[in-house]
Design a protein around this motif. Structure first.
Motif, short mmCIF file in Angstrom:
data_model
loop_
_atom_site.label_atom_id
_atom_site.label_comp_id
_atom_site.label_asym_id
_atom_site.label_seq_id
_atom_site.Cartn_x
_atom_site.Cartn_y
_atom_site.Cartn_z
N LEU A 1 17.17 -11.82 34.91
CA LEU A 1 18.38 -11.09 35.30
C LEU A 1 18.07 -10.05 36.38
O LEU A 1 18.82 -9.92 37.35
CB LEU A 1 19.03 -10.43 34.09
N HIS A 2 16.98 -9.32 36.22
CA HIS A 2 16.60 -8.34 37.25
C HIS A 2 16.33 -9.03 38.58
O HIS A 2 16.78 -8.56 39.64
CB HIS A 2 15.36 -7.56 36.81
N LYS A 3 15.63 -10.16 38.53
CA LYS A 3 15.33 -10.89 39.76
C LYS A 3 16.61 -11.42 40.39
O LYS A 3 16.80 -11.35 41.62
CB LYS A 3 14.37 -12.04 39.47
N GLY A 4 17.51 -11.94 39.55
CA GLY A 4 18.79 -12.44 40.06
C GLY A 4 19.59 -11.36 40.76
O GLY A 4 20.18 -11.58 41.83
N ILE A 5 19.62 -10.17 40.17
CA ILE A 5 20.35 -9.05 40.78
C ILE A 5 19.68 -8.60 42.08
O ILE A 5 20.35 -8.39 43.09
CB ILE A 5 20.44 -7.87 39.78
#
Length: 267
Positions: free
Chosen positions: A206-210
């Motif tokens: 999720l952090h990478k996606g954001i």
């Protein structure tokens, strides 16, 4: 369907583009995309300032100056574009909110919607939605307890909005690949070590996606160089080599979802 990273990206962009600005006009091309008659909707939002924009799960909430809210869910195929009339995509526009000579175009809302609601009605809509996986208060212990109570398979549990907010079909594949867990095994059968691995993978993906602006292929505005830079590890990559072990990625239908995984290093 846009998931948590895409909606978080939209939230950040829109806060800088229209936060604090006043809606000067509204146009409704598809009345099914709103929840009240078009004339009443346009009258209610015109001349209202956007006080703030927040996200919950896959929703965006536009807080208006008069206390009411616009609740957006893009659903399958929905997206947005912000810019001048001459810059808009050559696509059918369902809703348009104007801010002077620039407009926020809502596109592909065949299933999605923009509803005008009271804050209480917005909260009621979120009653059954689970915790935000990136909430600092959502600890590993809370995640372990939540998952051990579930009898379904991992793929289904991760995409259940009552369990965790904002995770959908695409990112669940990514998380399970990163955690080296098969999507068809039972959530309640995982030991604490496997659950800890999955918890960290959820947060990592999720952090990478954001950070990379999600996967959406459509830019939000002219010059948008951030939206859509996330590259999937396994989702949509059937028969391509696994980034970890080089075995061919397999696609199967699990709980009516097209699911991608590595049969060798996910176990």
């Amino acid at each position: 369907m846009p998931e948590l990273p895409e909606m978080e990206t939209y939230k950040t962009w829109l806060a800088s583009l229209i936060g604090g600005r006043t809606i000067t006009n509204a146009m409704i091309q598809r009345e099914k995309s709103i929840n009240i008659p078009a004339g009443k909707f346009m009258k209610a939002v015109t001349n209202q300032k956007i006080q703030s924009i927040s996200r919950r799960a896959k929703y965006l909430i536009f807080q208006l100056e008069n206390g009411s809210c616009l609740l957006l869910h893009l659903m399958l195929g929905g997206w947005m574009f912000f810019g001048k009339e001459e810059d808009k995509p050559d696509r059918t526009i369902q809703i348009q909110l104007s801010f002077g000579d620039r407009h926020l175009f809502f596109i592909g809302l065949r299933l999605g919607y923009l509803h005008l609601l009271t804050p209480e009605a917005v909260q009621a809509a979120f009653e059954k939605i689970g915790p935000e996986p990136l909430d600092p208060h959502f600890t590993l212990a809370a995640f372990q307890q939540r998952m051990q109570q579930r009898r379904g398979i991992l793929k289904t549990v991760l995409t259940n909005q009552e369990v965790l907010a904002g995770i959908g079909n695409r990112y669940s594949d990514e998380m399970l690949w990163h955690a080296q867990l098969r999507p068809d095994q039972k959530a309640g059968h995982l030991d604490n070590q496997q659950l800890a691995r999955l918890y960290e993978s959820i947060r990592f993906i999720l952090h990478k996606g954001i950070e990379q602006g999600g996967y959406m292929e459509h830019p939000l505005h002219v010059g948008d160089g951030k939206t859509g830079r996330y590259q999937m590890y396994v989702h949509g990559r059937e028969n391509e080599p696994c980034p970890r072990c080089s075995s061919p990625i397999r696609k199967e239908e699990i709980s009516s979802h097209k699911t991608y995984f590595c049969p060798r290093c996910q176990y």
